[in-house]
Design an enzyme around this catalytic site. Structure first.
Site, PDB file in Angstrom:
ATOM      1  N   LYS A  91       0.960  -1.116   0.108  1.00  0.00           N
ATOM      2  CA  LYS A  91       0.029   0.010   0.157  1.00  0.00           C
ATOM      3  C   LYS A  91       0.637   1.336   0.051  1.00  0.00           C
ATOM      4  O   LYS A  91       2.029   0.960   0.206  1.00  0.00           O
ATOM      5  CB  LYS A  91      -0.833  -0.170   1.365  1.00  0.00           C
ATOM      6  CG  LYS A  91      -0.116  -0.098   2.607  1.00  0.00           C
ATOM      7  CD  LYS A  91      -0.865  -0.627   3.821  1.00  0.00           C
ATOM      8  CE  LYS A  91      -0.447  -0.573   5.057  1.00  0.00           C
ATOM      9  NZ  LYS A  91      -0.942  -1.228   6.163  1.00  0.00           N
ATOM     10  N   TYR A 104      15.014  31.237   7.389  1.00  0.00           N
ATOM     11  CA  TYR A 104      14.140  31.778   7.764  1.00  0.00           C
ATOM     12  C   TYR A 104      13.938  32.098   9.253  1.00  0.00           C
ATOM     13  O   TYR A 104      14.142  31.232  10.110  1.00  0.00           O
ATOM     14  CB  TYR A 104      12.804  30.909   7.370  1.00  0.00           C
ATOM     15  CG  TYR A 104      12.323  31.296   5.856  1.00  0.00           C
ATOM     16  CD1 TYR A 104      12.159  32.407   5.365  1.00  0.00           C
ATOM     17  CD2 TYR A 104      12.345  30.111   4.994  1.00  0.00           C
ATOM     18  CE1 TYR A 104      11.682  32.422   4.014  1.00  0.00           C
ATOM     19  CE2 TYR A 104      11.921  30.032   3.685  1.00  0.00           C
ATOM     20  CZ  TYR A 104      11.792  31.283   3.135  1.00  0.00           C
ATOM     21  OH  TYR A 104      11.279  31.471   1.747  1.00  0.00           O
ATOM     22  N   MET A 116      11.082  25.123   2.047  1.00  0.00           N
ATOM     23  CA  MET A 116      10.031  24.317   1.402  1.00  0.00           C
ATOM     24  C   MET A 116      10.972  23.542   0.601  1.00  0.00           C
ATOM     25  O   MET A 116      10.799  22.484   0.247  1.00  0.00           O
ATOM     26  CB  MET A 116       9.280  25.031   0.505  1.00  0.00           C
ATOM     27  CG  MET A 116       8.065  24.433  -0.285  1.00  0.00           C
ATOM     28  SD  MET A 116       6.901  25.366  -1.306  1.00  0.00           S
ATOM     29  CE  MET A 116       6.431  26.121  -0.211  1.00  0.00           C
TER      30      MET A 116
HETATM   31  C1  LIG Z   1       0.058  -2.336   6.670  1.00  0.00           C
HETATM   32  C2  LIG Z   1      -0.646  -3.740   7.213  1.00  0.00           C
HETATM   33  C3  LIG Z   1       0.245  -4.882   7.078  1.00  0.00           C
HETATM   34  C4  LIG Z   1       1.824  -4.635   6.904  1.00  0.00           C
HETATM   35  O1  LIG Z   1       1.904  -4.434   8.110  1.00  0.00           O
HETATM   36  P1  LIG Z   1       3.859  -4.178   8.476  1.00  0.00           P
HETATM   37  O2  LIG Z   1       3.976  -3.802   9.760  1.00  0.00           O
HETATM   38  O3  LIG Z   1       4.428  -3.174   7.527  1.00  0.00           O
HETATM   39  O4  LIG Z   1       4.716  -5.498   8.013  1.00  0.00           O
HETATM   40  C5  LIG Z   1      -0.252  -6.005   7.352  1.00  0.00           C
HETATM   41  N1  LIG Z   1      -1.629  -6.197   7.558  1.00  0.00           N
HETATM   42  C6  LIG Z   1      -2.436  -5.045   7.589  1.00  0.00           C
HETATM   43  C7  LIG Z   1      -4.079  -5.332   7.482  1.00  0.00           C
HETATM   44  C8  LIG Z   1      -1.884  -3.902   7.285  1.00  0.00           C
HETATM   45  O5  LIG Z   1      -2.843  -2.915   7.205  1.00  0.00           O
END
Ligand SMILES: *Cc1c(COP(=O)(O)O)cnc(C)c1O
Length: 809
Positions: free
Chosen positions: A479, A704, A753
């Site tokens: 993801k 800044y 930035m």
């Molecule tokens: C993000 C996620 C993972 C992976 O977790 P890690 O700690 O990055 O290994 C596994 N299962 C679910 C449901 C997640 O949302």
């Protein structure tokens, strides 16, 4: 060598339909790299997680014929097998035999750092007057050394090899193979410290490489090295020194280096400033002078030295192209590797190969015909050949091709303008300077880039797999652009390494992966009801957390005449998505009314898998999950996969791995268990450059809000990265350091930035220098600590405008 000779040298038996006199020309030890050409020998090596023997049936099916093995394989299978006790040992014996037939001189390089650079630079200089064979990349291990020696023959008059060890007693076999005539000892440093009693032992072990060497080149200013060489080395000692009392005196001059040897003084120009590069360069110069190379030849090659870049890089190009740049070296083995890298990244339909003549002098028409077959088998659509050799052989190519006598002719033609939406692999030997073509085809971006080492991701995957049973499946969670690295490229790599499942957060991430040609099953963790048709069309599998959502998905899939694949998520304490225990009864009732449905998996998510203090809680989650999952499964026709562990869970609760695990952050080299961290590699390196340096007088302010204060006269530098790139504002005002030329440099003043100032007072930093913002030093975990957050947030914060560059060593 032919099969019979190989068997003789390795004291092996050959089992075959008939004895073979076939000449073996190439070795292959990774089934995915196999060309299946008739002169290839597959070496069945055993690794920590893989065994080459397992791939033999597949290789035989694909036409491979010759195998070096440790186990009995039925002769009926059609191959020819050389059976030995140890394939690694056999390779070493073969290398040793070939080395002994070699009449030229062998240069052996060892030391803690700089081996590869010295080898590369020296090769470049010595090719001005010699036919040189050099080890590829940093092939210097028990396996790498014999593989490097394999191509040796008397058409070369010099061979340069590096040898590396990580613990005692590893140098003897390498010495047996290489037996160098000339040695170079680069330096000694802390690498692999833990495996040696002390530095002295480490130097002594390394010096064993030079047991029979006649000459040894080394940096005499290192007291320990120098003393031990005096004691243990009997040949000619060529120790150079920065102090004028030495017989060979090498001193850094302005923009250059002076070397006084006896009564002769040599001067060389170089833009290198840092000590490590100067040391490497001095070794190269001293060795070249020793071999009688003229000053102007040496200088000409030094001028061409750029930071050694020996890796395959995938970059975004102009006109929708992607460019894989390997303009460094061209031989058949390297080409095969690059083609595999290309195949692995096969997202773009059309593939063009820009290829220069090979460096080997003798390439026959038959070789070109084979090359043609290889390109076809790797899915190359078009060949652009550069050089007289290829141009002359143009009739050997049946694939779409064009040929140019030189790189200049290619650049002046219109063919580069015609490339669009292609995956372009540029592969050439240095002589052709194809990097000019690469510059023309790649996008100009600001110099801040996230470099992602795909080999490191693969390494990490195998590390986690080694903690699991071989039957346990792995779902890679990619993801959020694969934690900031880049979804498609990471997915391609994982697919190539036969991952069982992928998981993304949203449907559009899954759709994008399908568009790029990913075929692995994909679970979408948080699909909305609107996504249902896109999910169905793209073979995406929803995670389902409620009854009404389940019904909606079921009806929509049914309306399309499809069976719905679902993953049921159970809430056991995370209190995010999922069915609660109290809803299971209703869920079962609904499921029993859904014949066109396949429950692919049932899973839950641990709330604190990475924290020891919550271990008890995690275990109750696991227990509760097992009960609920068994309950649901009892009414299902099929047996779904059960899974609960994420990365942190795998290392803590491996005994509860169930049918599958979900691996996320671990792929990116972050492990909460300190003890295991050293076994992971860090794939992502955020890099930028120095835009300007400036002097600041005591009392002046910097940046800044005038937050930075020069308490004394200072030198500062501006780096081309700011909070819009994901470099958090909290890192300003000395709250973080970056690495430049192996020096730690602190920030000063507020982060802007697009830019950030750093304090380089007294350090060796100049405009254009490369800056590591995170990677091996500092690490993502360190930045997370400084920002009071977690590594996940640092990784996913690197903004979209930062160019991602993927590479394989
Ligand atoms: C993000 C996620 C993972 C992976 O977790 P890690 O700690 O990055 O290994 C596994 N299962 C679910 C449901 C997640 O949302």
């Amino acid at each position: 060598m032919n099969i019979d000779q190989l068997a003789k040298v390795t004291h092996a038996e050959v089992s075959a339909h008939q004895k073979s006199e076939t000449e073996i020309l190439t070795l292959c030890y990774d089934s995915r790299q196999a060309t299946h050409l008739p002169n290839e020998l597959f070496v069945a090596l055993k690794g920590a997680t893989q065994d080459g023997h397992d791939y033999i049936p597949e290789l035989l099916r694909n036409g491979s014929k010759f195998f070096l093995v440790e186990k009995d394989i039925p002769v009926a299978s059609g191959g020819t097998f050389i059976k030995v006790k140890s394939c690694l040992l056999a390779l070493q014996q073969i290398a040793s035999y070939k080395r002994n037939q070699f009449e030229g001189r062998v240069i052996g390089i060892t030391g803690s750092n700089g081996k590869t650079i010295v080898k590369e630079w020296l090769t470049s200089v010595l090719t001005t007057s010699h036919a040189v064979l050099a080890s590829p990349k940093s092939f210097n291990s028990q396996l790498g050394v014999p593989l490097s020696v394999w191509p040796i023959s008397n058409k070369y008059d010099l061979a340069i090899f590096e040898a590396g060890i990580s613990k005692p007693n590893e140098m003897e076999p390498l010495q047996e193979i290489l037996s160098p005539d000339i040695g170079i000892f680069t330096n000694i440093g802390p690498a692999h410290e833990e495996n040696f009693i002390n530095l002295e032992q480490k130097v002594k072990e390394k010096l064993k490489l030079f047991k029979r060497a006649k000459t040894l080149i080394y940096d005499k200013d290192d007291q320990l090295v120098s003393t031990l060489i005096d004691k243990h080395f009997n040949g000619d000692k060529i120790g150079w020194s920065r102090k004028s009392n030495g017989s060979i005196f090498a001193q850094k001059a302005s923009n250059g280096l002076t070397v006084k040897w006896g009564d002769k003084t040599h001067y060389f120009n170089t833009s290198f400033e840092d000590e490590a590069s100067i040391q490497n360069l001095t070794h190269v110069i001293v060795c070249s002078l020793f071999l009688g190379i003229e000053d102007n030849s040496i200088q000409e090659r030094i001028d061409r030295i750029k930071p050694v870049n020996m890796r395959l890089e995938l970059k975004r190009g102009i006109e929708g192209n992607f460019v894989i740049d390997d303009t460094y070296n061209n031989d058949l083995a390297g080409l095969n590797k690059a083609l595999n890298f290309m195949e692995q990244q096969r997202s773009h339909e059309q593939k063009t190969l820009i290829l220069s003549d090979f460096i080997q002098s003798k390439v026959t028409l038959e070789d070109f015909a084979k090359l043609n077959d290889l390109l076809i088998s790797k899915g190359v659509d078009q060949l652009i050949g550069v050089g007289p050799q290829l141009s002359e052989a143009s009739s050997c190519f049946t694939i779409k091709s064009r040929f140019f006598e030189s790189t200049e002719a290619l650049i002046n033609s219109d063919i580069l303008d015609q490339l669009n939406n292609q995956l372009v692999l540029i592969k050439g030997s240095r002589k052709f300077a194809l990097e000019r073509v690469s510059l023309l085809l790649t996008e100009k971006v600001h110099k801040t880039r996230l470099e992602v080492n795909l080999d490191a991701v693969r390494h990490n995957l195998h590390f986690y797999k080694s903690l699991l049973k071989s039957s346990t499946k792995v779902m890679a969670v990619i993801k959020a652009m694969a934690y900031g690295s880049g979804s498609t490229e990471i997915a391609k790599l994982l697919e190539y390494n036969k991952i069982d499942y992928l998981a993304v957060a949203y449907a559009d991430e899954g759709v994008a992966l399908r568009k790029d040609g990913i075929d692995t099953p994909i679970m979408v963790m948080n699909p909305s009801e609107d996504d249902v048709y896109a999910m169905a069309r793209n073979n995406l599998e929803p995670e389902v957390h409620g009854v009404s959502q389940l019904k909606h998905y079921y009806d929509a899939f049914k309306s399309l005449g499809r069976t719905l694949p679902v993953h049921l998520v159970i809430n056991t304490g995370m209190n995010r998505l999922g069915f609660n225990e109290g809803q299971i009864k209703q869920l079962k009732e609904v499921l029993s009314l859904m014949p066109d449905l396949e429950v692919k998996s049932i899973f839950s998510h641990l709330a604190a898998s990475d924290e020891a203090e919550h271990e008890g809680f995690s275990l109750t989650q696991i227990e509760s999950f097992k009960q609920i999952a068994t309950d649901i499964t009892s009414i299902l026709a099929n047996q779904p996969l059960l899974h609960i562990l994420n990365s942190g869970g795998i290392t803590r609760f491996a005994e509860h791995q169930l049918d599958m695990v979900r691996l996320g952050i671990g792929l990116h080299g972050v492990e909460v268990n300190e003890r295991l961290q050293s076994q992971l590699m860090r794939p992502a390196q955020l890099k930028t450059i120095i835009s300007q340096t400036r002097e600041v007088k005591a009392g002046e302010s910097i940046g800044y809000g005038r937050k930075g204060k020069a308490v004394q006269d200072m030198t500062i530098a501006v780096m081309a990265i700011g909070y819009a790139d994901g470099y958090l504002r909290v890192f300003g005002n000395g709250n973080a350091y970056v690495s430049i030329n192996q020096q730690k440099v602190k920030t000063i003043g507020n982060v802007c930035m697009d830019m950030t100032m750093i304090d380089i007072t007294g350090l060796s930093v100049k405009e254009g220098d490369e800056v590591t913002v995170f990677g091996n030093s500092p690490t993502v975990s360190e930045l997370a600590r400084w920002a009071n957050t977690i590594p996940y947030e640092i990784l996913t914060n690197v903004s979209g405008r930062v160019q991602r560059v993927f590479y394989a060593e």
